[in-house]
Design a protein around this motif. Structure first.
Motif, PDB file in Angstrom:
ATOM      1  N   VAL A   6      -1.624  12.128  11.209  1.00 40.31           N
ATOM      2  CA  VAL A   6      -1.698  10.680  10.314  1.00 40.31           C
ATOM      3  C   VAL A   6      -0.197  10.577   9.164  1.00 40.31           C
ATOM      4  O   VAL A   6       0.956  11.151   9.352  1.00 40.31           O
ATOM      5  CB  VAL A   6      -2.191  11.025   8.324  1.00 40.31           C
ATOM      6  N   SER A   7       0.822   8.849   9.019  1.00 41.83           N
ATOM      7  CA  SER A   7       1.439   8.093   8.264  1.00 41.83           C
ATOM      8  C   SER A   7       0.976   7.534   7.060  1.00 41.83           C
ATOM      9  O   SER A   7      -0.048   6.659   6.971  1.00 41.83           O
ATOM     10  CB  SER A   7       2.197   7.498   9.825  1.00 41.83           C
ATOM     11  N   LEU A   8       2.032   8.291   6.305  1.00 40.76           N
ATOM     12  CA  LEU A   8       1.576   7.791   5.167  1.00 40.76           C
ATOM     13  C   LEU A   8       3.116   6.700   4.550  1.00 40.76           C
ATOM     14  O   LEU A   8       4.500   7.501   4.877  1.00 40.76           O
ATOM     15  CB  LEU A   8       1.597   8.743   3.781  1.00 40.76           C
ATOM     16  N   PRO A   9       3.507   5.650   4.176  1.00 42.31           N
ATOM     17  CA  PRO A   9       4.806   5.043   3.312  1.00 42.31           C
ATOM     18  C   PRO A   9       5.453   6.180   2.602  1.00 42.31           C
ATOM     19  O   PRO A   9       7.165   5.819   2.962  1.00 42.31           O
ATOM     20  CB  PRO A   9       4.400   3.967   3.142  1.00 42.31           C
ATOM     21  N   ASP A  10       5.115   6.639   1.964  1.00 38.50           N
ATOM     22  CA  ASP A  10       6.187   7.494   0.609  1.00 38.50           C
ATOM     23  C   ASP A  10       5.308   8.205   0.321  1.00 38.50           C
ATOM     24  O   ASP A  10       4.348   8.801  -0.149  1.00 38.50           O
ATOM     25  CB  ASP A  10       6.568   6.237  -0.210  1.00 38.50           C
ATOM     26  N   HIS A  11       6.056   8.996  -0.986  1.00 43.61           N
ATOM     27  CA  HIS A  11       5.715  10.428  -1.668  1.00 43.61           C
ATOM     28  C   HIS A  11       4.632  10.268  -2.357  1.00 43.61           C
ATOM     29  O   HIS A  11       3.347  10.559  -2.337  1.00 43.61           O
ATOM     30  CB  HIS A  11       6.365  11.234  -2.247  1.00 43.61           C
ATOM     31  N   LEU A  12       4.604   8.450  -3.130  1.00 45.95           N
ATOM     32  CA  LEU A  12       3.643   7.884  -3.867  1.00 45.95           C
ATOM     33  C   LEU A  12       2.467   8.542  -3.826  1.00 45.95           C
ATOM     34  O   LEU A  12       1.215   8.194  -3.545  1.00 45.95           O
ATOM     35  CB  LEU A  12       4.055   6.845  -4.510  1.00 45.95           C
ATOM     36  N   ALA A  13       2.454   7.336  -1.786  1.00 44.10           N
ATOM     37  CA  ALA A  13       1.284   7.432  -1.025  1.00 44.10           C
ATOM     38  C   ALA A  13       0.369   8.610  -0.974  1.00 44.10           C
ATOM     39  O   ALA A  13      -0.813   8.501  -0.666  1.00 44.10           O
ATOM     40  CB  ALA A  13       1.246   6.462   0.156  1.00 44.10           C
ATOM     41  N   ALA A  14       0.943   9.759  -0.293  1.00 44.53           N
ATOM     42  CA  ALA A  14       0.575  11.001  -0.003  1.00 44.53           C
ATOM     43  C   ALA A  14       0.212  11.742  -1.684  1.00 44.53           C
ATOM     44  O   ALA A  14      -0.823  12.456  -1.040  1.00 44.53           O
ATOM     45  CB  ALA A  14       1.975  11.411  -0.071  1.00 44.53           C
ATOM     46  N   PHE A  15       0.218  11.398  -2.458  1.00 44.29           N
ATOM     47  CA  PHE A  15       0.325  12.516  -3.280  1.00 44.29           C
ATOM     48  C   PHE A  15      -0.400  12.020  -5.078  1.00 44.29           C
ATOM     49  O   PHE A  15      -0.453  12.448  -5.782  1.00 44.29           O
ATOM     50  CB  PHE A  15       1.411  13.367  -4.328  1.00 44.29           C
ATOM     51  N   GLU A  16      -0.115  10.668  -5.057  1.00 34.19           N
ATOM     52  CA  GLU A  16      -1.369   9.490  -6.400  1.00 34.19           C
ATOM     53  C   GLU A  16      -2.533  10.269  -5.821  1.00 34.19           C
ATOM     54  O   GLU A  16      -2.875  10.492  -5.363  1.00 34.19           O
ATOM     55  CB  GLU A  16      -0.558   8.210  -6.708  1.00 34.19           C
TER      56      GLU A  16
END
Length: 742
Positions: A667-677
Motif C-alpha cells: 500500500v502507498s499513502l501520501p503522508d502521515h495524515l492519510a495514514a493515521f487520521e
C-alpha cells in the motif's frame, strides 16, 4: 441520608407535613440524578425516537422494536413502510454501573449485567445478546489493570453463568478515567406481540408479587451513591452501596419469567434496580396512573430485623415485581417454587396514594406520580470548549506505526472477549473481533424465543432469516477534543461498523456519561455530546429509542471525558458477511480500495495521543445516511471479499488488522495524515471487481490503496518512507493486553 433543602421544601408543601424517614429516603433516591435525570432530561428532547419499527420507545425498562421481514431487512429504514415489519420483536436497552465498578470491580460489573438482563425480561423478552463498552485510565497504571481484570471477570462470570452471549462492545483507555472507570452494558432480547408486557400497571385490585431472591441490606442507597462524585476513600467507605449478584438465581429467574409469560400470568413487570422495591413499585403504579398498598412485612427477607427503609431501598439482586390478577396469584407461587425462587404477595394496585405499612404503621403515604416524576429539573450554566490549534509531531513512520498499532485503545481485545461465552444460544453468526457482531434470527426459530427449537432450526445459518448486526462504543479522545463533532463521529462510526458487514441501522440506545454537571465546563461538554449524538442519529435516520444517563463521574483525579456510548442495532437479510481479514487465495485477482472521503485533520487521533501534539477534529461526511447505505451495498456485493472500517488509528491500523499469516498487502499513502487520521464513514475493501465498487460508490470518493499478497506481509509506503512488517509481528504489537495481563 438527607434531602437537599429546596427538595425538602417541595415535599413538605406537597404533603402538607414533614415527611417520615422512609419518605425522605425514597425522595432522596428517586429524585437523585441517577433516577430523575434532573440535569440531563432538559437536553434529551433533542433525540428523535419515533419510526415505523418503534413499538415502545423511551420511558420503559427497555425499548421494543419490530423486526423487518427478511425481504426488507437490507433496505434502509427510510425506504421501508409499516407493512415491511412483522410481529417478531427485539428489545434493546443499556445501563451503566460506573461507581459500583470502581468500588468493587467484580460485583459492580456483574450486577450491571444482571440489571440490564432483568430490564429485558420485564418487557416479556428472552435475553439473546450482551454488549459491553468499558473505559479505563491509562493502561500502564497498575490500578487501571486491576479494574480491567475485575470488570471483565465480573461480566464474563455473570453472562456465562446465565447463558447469554456477550457478542460485542469496546474497550478504551484515557487518563480521564483514572479515578472513575465506566462500565456500560447493553442487552438485546427477543419476543413477539403476544408476549410483550410493559412496566405500566394495568388495573386497580391486581396483586403486586415479588419474585426472586430474598431482600438483604446490600446496595442500600445505590441510586444516591451513583449521583455524587467518588471520594478518595470510596473503595472502602462506599462498598455497602454495591450489590452482590447471584447469576444462578438470575438464570432460574429468567426461566421462571418465561414460564409466567407462557401462561399469560403477567399484567405488567418491573425489575428491582435503582432504589430497590420502593423505586420499582412506585414507578410501576405511577406509570399507569395508580397508587399502591404495600405491606413491607410481607417481603421475604434474607437478614433479620430489617427496618422499613432498608426493605424499601435495598438493591439486592435477582428480584422482579409483577402485577398479577388475583386469580393467578396461586399459580405464580407454584411456578416460583418450581424454580426455587422466593415469592411474596406484597400488596395491590389501588386508586389512591402510594402507601407502605411496616409493623402495623404507615411509613409512606405519598402521591405515586409526585414521587416518581415530581423531581424539579436543574437549570445549569454551560461553557463551550475551545478548539485546539494545529501542532503536529514528526516521528518516523516506523516509530509512529509501532506506537499507534500497539496503543492499548487500538490493540487487540482478544484477551477480553475470549473470556466471554459468545456462542451460547447458537445464534452468533459473526463473533467478537470484527467490526460488528451478527446474531441470527432465523425464520424457522422466530417463535422459539427460549432457544428450544429443534436442532435443524438452530444449528445452521442457511435459513432466510434476519441478521441482527450490533455495535457499541464511544471514543473519548474524539469527544475530549470536540464534544459535539466527536459525538457525531461516534454515531457515524458505529453505523459504519454495521455497514461493513452489509447491515443498515434500525435503532439506537445511548449511555450518556459525564462528570459533575454543576461545573459549567463539564456541563458544556455534556451538552455537546447530547446535541452531537442527537444530530448525527437524526441525519442517519436512526431513532434513539432509549438509554441511560450517568453524571457525577468525578473523582479526586478530575472529571471523565464526556462519553456518549452508542449501542446500535441494524439488520440484513441472512447472516453471512465479508470478514475483516484479507483473502490471500484471491491475491492475484483482487484489489484493495479505500471507499469514503478522507479527513483534513488529526484531532482526537491515536496518533496524537501516542506521539504528542494537537489538532482540530476532522470534517465528517456531509450525508452520513447516504454514506452508510452505500457502504452497506458495497459490503453485500458478490465481488467483495473483505471489508474493514477505518476508525481508531486510521488506515494504518485498519491494514494491520486485515493481515493474516497468508494474506498481506502492498500500500502507498501520501503522508502521515492519510495514514493515521480517523474520519469515520470509510471502508477498506478487498474486491475482485473494482469498477463495480466504484459504480456503487457513486459520489463517495474511491481510492486504490494497493494490492493484496499471499505472504502475510504489509509493505507500507508513506510519503516516501517505507516499512515492512509481517502478520506475526503485528500480532505481537497488538497483543499488549494479553502480554501485560497474563
Amino acid at each position: 441520608m438527607s434531602l437537599p433543602e429546596t427538595d425538602h421544601e417541595l415535599v413538605v408543601a406537597e404533603l402538607d407535613r414533614e415527611p417520615t424517614p422512609a419518605e425522605v429516603a425514597l425522595f432522596e433516591n428517586l429524585w437523585s440524578e441517577h433516577c430523575a435525570y434532573r440535569s440531563s432530561r432538559p437536553l434529551l428532547s433533542a433525540f428523535e425516537s419515533e419510526g415505523d419499527a418503534v413499538v415502545i420507545g423511551p420511558g420503559d425498562d427497555a425499548a421494543v422494536l419490530a423486526l423487518p421481514t427478511p425481504e426488507a431487512a437490507d433496505r434502509p429504514a427510510a425506504d421501508r413502510d409499516a407493512d415491511d415489519y412483522g410481529d417478531v420483536y427485539v428489545t434493546f436497552g443499556i445501563e451503566s454501573h460506573n461507581h459500583p465498578s470502581y468500588v468493587d470491580p467484580f460485583d459492580g460489573a456483574a450486577t450491571g449485567v444482571g440489571g440490564i438482563v432483568r430490564d429485558t425480561m420485564s418487557m416479556g423478552a428472552y435475553p439473546i445478546a450482551l454488549l459491553d463498552s468499558l473505559y479505563f485510565g491509562s493502561f500502564e497504571r497498575e490500578h487501571s489493570q486491576y479494574l480491567l481484570e475485575g470488570v471483565v471477570e465480573g461480566i464474563s462470570h455473570y453472562g456465562n453463568c446465565i447463558g447469554v452471549p456477550t457478542v460485542g462492545g469496546s474497550v478504551s483507555f484515557h487518563p480521564g478515567y483514572e479515578g472513575n472507570p465506566l462500565v456500560n452494558v447493553a442487552c438485546v432480547g427477543l419476543t413477539d406481540a403476544e408476549r410483550l408486557v410493559t412496566a405500566e400497571a394495568q388495573a386497580a385490585g391486581n396483586a403486586l408479587v415479588l419474585v426472586g431472591n430474598a431482600t438483604g441490606r446490600d446496595g442500600l442507597g445505590g441510586a444516591s451513591f451513583a449521583s455524587e462524585d467518588l471520594a478518595e476513600d470510596a473503595e472502602t467507605e462506599d462498598r455497602p452501596a454495591v450489590q452482590v449478584g447471584d447469576p444462578y438465581a438470575e438464570k432460574r429467574l429468567i426461566e421462571c419469567n418465561e414460564a409466567l409469560l407462557d401462561e399469560d400470568l403477567v399484567r405488567s413487570a418491573r425489575d428491582l434496580g435503582a432504589a430497590g422495591l420502593g423505586g420499582a413499585s412506585s414507578e410501576l403504579v405511577a406509570k399507569g396512573g395508580f397508587g399502591a398498598a404495600i405491606d413491607l412485612d410481607a417481603v421475604h427477607q434474607r437478614e433479620p430485623n430489617m427496618n422499613a427503609l432498608e426493605i424499601l431501598l435495598a438493591e439486592s439482586q435477582e428480584r422482579m415485581c409483577y402485577e398479577v390478577a388475583p386469580d393467578d396469584v396461586d399459580r405464580v407461587r407454584e411456578l416460583a417454587e418450581r424454580f426455587d425462587l422466593g415469592c411474596s404477595v406484597i400488596g395491590e394496585v389501588t386508586t389512591g396514594n402510594y402507601v407502605c405499612t411496616f409493623d402495623g404503621e404507615i411509613v409512606v403515604d405519598v402521591d405515586a406520580d409526585f414521587l416518581a416524576e415530581g423531581a424539579p429539573m436543574n437549570d445549569l450554566d454551560a461553557t463551550e470548549p475551545s478548539t485546539p490549534e494545529r501542532d503536529l509531531p514528526e516521528p518516523s513512520l516506523a516509530d509512529a506505526f509501532e506506537a499507534v498499532v500497539s496503543s492499548p485503545s487500538t490493540a487487540s481485545k482478544r484477551w477480553v472477549y475470549r473470556q466471554y461465552d459468545h456462542e451460547v444460544g447458537t445464534r452468533t453468526a459473526m463473533k467478537p473481533g470484527d467490526d460488528a457482531a451478527i446474531v441470527a434470527i432465523r425464520e424457522a426459530a422466530m417463535t422459539a424465543m427460549n432457544g428450544e427449537a429443534g436442532a435443524d432450526e438452530l444449528d445452521a445459518f442457511d435459513g432466510d432469516g434476519v441478521g441482527l448486526a450490533l455495535s457499541a462504543g464511544a471514543n473519548p479522545h474524539w469527544t475530549s477534543v470536540d464534544p459535539y463533532e466527536g459525538a457525531r463521529a461516534v454515531a457515524i462510526e458505529n453505523a459504519t461498523n454495521l455497514a461493513a458487514k452489509g447491515a443498515v441501522p434500525l435503532a439506537a440506545v445511548d449511555c450518556l456519561n459525564g462528570g459533575n454537571p454543576e461545573k459549567p465546563d463539564v456541563y458544556g461538554g455534556f451538552s455537546g455530546i447530547v446535541d452531537g449524538l442527537a444530530d448525527a442519529c437524526s441525519a442517519l435516520s436512526v431513532p434513539v429509542v432509549g438509554g441511560n444517563v450517568s453524571l457525577y463521574n468525578d473523582s479526586v483525579a478530575g472529571p471523565i471525558p464526556p462519553t456518549p456510548t452508542l449501542a446500535l442495532i441494524g439488520t440484513k437479510r441472512g447472516y453471512d458477511a465479508p470478514p475483516a481479514a484479507l483473502d490471500g487465495d484471491r491475491a492475484d485477482d483482487s484489489t484493495l480500495l479505500l471507499v469514503g472521503g478522507s479527513g483534513d485533520a488529526l484531532g482526537g487521533s491515536t496518533y496524537l495521543a501516542e506521539c504528542g501534539g494537537s489538532d482540530a477534529f476532522p470534517a465528517l461526511p456531509a450525508d452520513p445516511a447516504a454514506t452508510v447505505a452505500t457502504l452497506a451495498r458495497i459490503a453485500r456485493h458478490e465481488a467483495t471479499l473483505a471489508t474493514h472500517d477505518v476508525s481508531d488509528g486510521g488506515v494504518a491500523v485498519a491494514l494491520a488488522e486485515l493481515l493474516t499469516p497468508t494474506a498481506g498487502a502492498t500500500v502507498s499513502l501520501p503522508d502521515h495524515l492519510a495514514a493515521f487520521e480517523e474520519t469515520p464513514g470509510r471502508l477498506v475493501v478487498q474486491t475482485t471487481d473494482p469498477e463495480a465498487v466504484a459504480d456503487l460508490a457513486g459520489d463517495l470518493p474511491t481510492f486504490e490503496l494497493g494490492s493484496v499478497t499471499d505472504d502475510g506481509t504489509l509493505r507500507l509506503d508513506v510519503g516516501g518512507a517505507s516499512l515492512s512488517t509481517t502478520a506475526d509481528e503485528v500480532r505481537t504489537l497488538r497483543d499488549v493486553l494479553a502480554r501485560e495481563l497474563e
